[in-house]
Scaffold this motif. Structure first.
Motif, PDB file in Angstrom:
ATOM      1  N   LYS A   3       0.829  -1.199   0.000  1.00 20.78           N
ATOM      2  CA  LYS A   3       0.000   0.000   0.000  1.00 20.78           C
ATOM      3  C   LYS A   3       0.868   1.256   0.000  1.00 20.78           C
ATOM      4  CE  LYS A   3      -3.915   2.077   2.268  1.00 20.78           C
ATOM      5  NZ  LYS A   3      -5.269   1.674   2.132  1.00 20.78           N
ATOM      6  N   SER A   4       1.983   1.199   0.725  1.00 19.85           N
ATOM      7  CA  SER A   4       2.893   2.344   0.795  1.00 19.85           C
ATOM      8  C   SER A   4       3.503   2.655  -0.564  1.00 19.85           C
ATOM      9  CB  SER A   4       3.990   2.070   1.818  1.00 19.85           C
ATOM     10  OG  SER A   4       4.922   3.109   1.818  1.00 19.85           O
ATOM     11  N   SER A   5       3.962   1.631  -1.273  1.00 20.94           N
ATOM     12  CA  SER A   5       4.567   1.873  -2.589  1.00 20.94           C
ATOM     13  C   SER A   5       3.514   2.355  -3.579  1.00 20.94           C
ATOM     14  CB  SER A   5       5.280   0.634  -3.104  1.00 20.94           C
ATOM     15  OG  SER A   5       4.367  -0.403  -3.333  1.00 20.94           O
ATOM     16  N   SER A   6       2.295   1.865  -3.442  1.00 24.41           N
ATOM     17  CA  SER A   6       1.203   2.324  -4.293  1.00 24.41           C
ATOM     18  C   SER A   6       0.919   3.804  -4.041  1.00 24.41           C
ATOM     19  CB  SER A   6      -0.052   1.495  -4.026  1.00 24.41           C
ATOM     20  OG  SER A   6      -1.139   1.981  -4.752  1.00 24.41           O
ATOM     21  N   ASP A   8       3.093   5.955  -2.864  1.00 26.95           N
ATOM     22  CA  ASP A   8       4.253   6.685  -3.376  1.00 26.95           C
ATOM     23  C   ASP A   8       4.124   6.922  -4.880  1.00 26.95           C
ATOM     24  OD1 ASP A   8       5.343   6.728  -0.838  1.00 26.95           O
ATOM     25  OD2 ASP A   8       6.714   5.043  -1.222  1.00 26.95           O
ATOM     26  N   ILE A   9       3.690   5.895  -5.589  1.00 27.15           N
ATOM     27  CA  ILE A   9       3.516   6.005  -7.037  1.00 27.15           C
ATOM     28  C   ILE A   9       2.425   7.022  -7.353  1.00 27.15           C
ATOM     29  CG2 ILE A   9       2.742   4.782  -9.107  1.00 27.15           C
ATOM     30  CD1 ILE A   9       4.191   2.289  -7.976  1.00 27.15           C
ATOM     31  N   GLN A  10       1.316   6.954  -6.624  1.00 27.08           N
ATOM     32  CA  GLN A  10       0.230   7.902  -6.863  1.00 27.08           C
ATOM     33  C   GLN A  10       0.674   9.338  -6.582  1.00 27.08           C
ATOM     34  OE1 GLN A  10      -2.839   6.241  -4.391  1.00 27.08           O
ATOM     35  NE2 GLN A  10      -3.678   4.996  -6.059  1.00 27.08           N
ATOM     36  N   HIS A  11       1.457   9.511  -5.535  1.00 36.07           N
ATOM     37  CA  HIS A  11       1.978  10.840  -5.198  1.00 36.07           C
ATOM     38  C   HIS A  11       2.889  11.354  -6.320  1.00 36.07           C
ATOM     39  CE1 HIS A  11       3.232  14.172  -2.692  1.00 36.07           C
ATOM     40  NE2 HIS A  11       4.493  13.851  -2.914  1.00 36.07           N
ATOM     41  N   ARG A  12       3.731  10.484  -6.828  1.00 35.32           N
ATOM     42  CA  ARG A  12       4.641  10.869  -7.919  1.00 35.32           C
ATOM     43  C   ARG A  12       3.853  11.217  -9.183  1.00 35.32           C
ATOM     44  NH1 ARG A  12       8.620  13.666  -9.470  1.00 35.32           N
ATOM     45  NH2 ARG A  12       9.844  12.778 -11.131  1.00 35.32           N
ATOM     46  N   ILE A  13       2.783  10.475  -9.445  1.00 31.62           N
ATOM     47  CA  ILE A  13       1.939  10.755 -10.606  1.00 31.62           C
ATOM     48  C   ILE A  13       1.352  12.160 -10.497  1.00 31.62           C
ATOM     49  CG2 ILE A  13      -0.254  10.171 -11.735  1.00 31.62           C
ATOM     50  CD1 ILE A  13       0.426   7.205 -11.165  1.00 31.62           C
ATOM     51  N   ILE A  55       4.244   9.346 -16.664  1.00 30.25           N
ATOM     52  CA  ILE A  55       2.953   9.213 -15.992  1.00 30.25           C
ATOM     53  C   ILE A  55       2.281   7.916 -16.418  1.00 30.25           C
ATOM     54  CG2 ILE A  55       0.618  10.183 -15.854  1.00 30.25           C
ATOM     55  CD1 ILE A  55       1.984  12.995 -16.094  1.00 30.25           C
ATOM     56  N   THR A  56       2.315   7.634 -17.704  1.00 31.20           N
ATOM     57  CA  THR A  56       1.698   6.408 -18.227  1.00 31.20           C
ATOM     58  C   THR A  56       2.366   5.165 -17.635  1.00 31.20           C
ATOM     59  OG1 THR A  56       1.114   7.526 -20.275  1.00 31.20           O
ATOM     60  CG2 THR A  56       1.156   5.117 -20.327  1.00 31.20           C
ATOM     61  N   LEU A  57       3.687   5.161 -17.577  1.00 28.95           N
ATOM     62  CA  LEU A  57       4.408   4.018 -17.012  1.00 28.95           C
ATOM     63  C   LEU A  57       4.066   3.813 -15.539  1.00 28.95           C
ATOM     64  CD1 LEU A  57       7.926   4.461 -18.645  1.00 28.95           C
ATOM     65  CD2 LEU A  57       6.230   2.696 -19.139  1.00 28.95           C
ATOM     66  N   LEU A  58       3.983   4.912 -14.799  1.00 27.62           N
ATOM     67  CA  LEU A  58       3.640   4.796 -13.374  1.00 27.62           C
ATOM     68  C   LEU A  58       2.209   4.293 -13.191  1.00 27.62           C
ATOM     69  CD1 LEU A  58       5.322   8.015 -11.959  1.00 27.62           C
ATOM     70  CD2 LEU A  58       5.994   5.648 -11.519  1.00 27.62           C
ATOM     71  N   LYS A  59       1.300   4.764 -14.019  1.00 29.27           N
ATOM     72  CA  LYS A  59      -0.089   4.305 -13.924  1.00 29.27           C
ATOM     73  C   LYS A  59      -0.186   2.817 -14.235  1.00 29.27           C
ATOM     74  CE  LYS A  59      -2.572   8.609 -14.701  1.00 29.27           C
ATOM     75  NZ  LYS A  59      -3.500   9.356 -15.574  1.00 29.27           N
ATOM     76  N   MET A  60       0.639   2.350 -15.164  1.00 20.64           N
ATOM     77  CA  MET A  60       0.642   0.924 -15.499  1.00 20.64           C
ATOM     78  C   MET A  60       1.132   0.085 -14.327  1.00 20.64           C
ATOM     79  SD  MET A  60       1.883   1.080 -19.488  1.00 20.64           S
ATOM     80  CE  MET A  60       2.352  -0.631 -19.493  1.00 20.64           C
ATOM     81  N   GLN A  61       2.019   0.642 -13.510  1.00 19.49           N
ATOM     82  CA  GLN A  61       2.509  -0.082 -12.337  1.00 19.49           C
ATOM     83  C   GLN A  61       1.418  -0.276 -11.292  1.00 19.49           C
ATOM     84  OE1 GLN A  61       5.991   1.740 -10.677  1.00 19.49           O
ATOM     85  NE2 GLN A  61       7.147   1.590 -12.587  1.00 19.49           N
ATOM     86  N   LEU A  62       0.417   0.581 -11.305  1.00 16.59           N
ATOM     87  CA  LEU A  62      -0.668   0.477 -10.332  1.00 16.59           C
ATOM     88  C   LEU A  62      -1.687  -0.588 -10.701  1.00 16.59           C
ATOM     89  CD1 LEU A  62      -1.336   4.264  -9.600  1.00 16.59           C
ATOM     90  CD2 LEU A  62      -0.120   2.620  -8.162  1.00 16.59           C
ATOM     91  N   ILE A  63      -1.675  -0.990 -11.972  1.00 13.96           N
ATOM     92  CA  ILE A  63      -2.620  -2.024 -12.427  1.00 13.96           C
ATOM     93  C   ILE A  63      -2.066  -3.390 -12.084  1.00 13.96           C
ATOM     94  CG2 ILE A  63      -3.772  -3.030 -14.442  1.00 13.96           C
ATOM     95  CD1 ILE A  63      -3.499  -0.269 -15.781  1.00 13.96           C
ATOM     96  N   PRO A  64      -2.815  -4.178 -11.313  1.00 18.19           N
ATOM     97  CA  PRO A  64      -2.286  -5.498 -10.926  1.00 18.19           C
ATOM     98  C   PRO A  64      -2.203  -6.437 -12.135  1.00 18.19           C
ATOM     99  CG  PRO A  64      -4.565  -5.243 -10.203  1.00 18.19           C
ATOM    100  CD  PRO A  64      -4.128  -3.913 -10.790  1.00 18.19           C
TER     101      PRO A  64
END
Length: 68
Positions: A3-6, A8-13, A55-64
């Motif tokens: 959840k923390s890394s998720s 972090d990714i959302q914050h970076r986005i 942004i696109t790459l980070l959003k893809m990381q959020l998709i399981p």
């Protein structure tokens, strides 16, 4: 993904999206005012595209991953 890394990714986005909007506004201002150098405008547009790709790459990381 934890959840923390998720988060972090959302914050970076969000950070990248803000920078992307700022660049868009700067580009529009330069074009509207007519006081711009082509090289400067190209660099800003290139940076804007890089941000969009990141942004696109980070959003893809959020998709399981879905097992096949």
């Amino acid at each position: 993904m934890t959840k923390s890394s998720s988060q972090d990714i959302q914050h970076r986005i969000v950070e990248l999206e803000v920078e992307h909007r700022d660049l868009d506004a700067a580009i529009e201002t330069l074009i509207r005012d007519g006081r711009h150098e082509e090289l400067q405008l190209r660099r800003l547009k290139k940076r804007k595209l890089q941000l969009k790709d990141n942004i696109t790459l980070l959003k893809m990381q959020l998709i399981p991953d879905i097992p096949a």
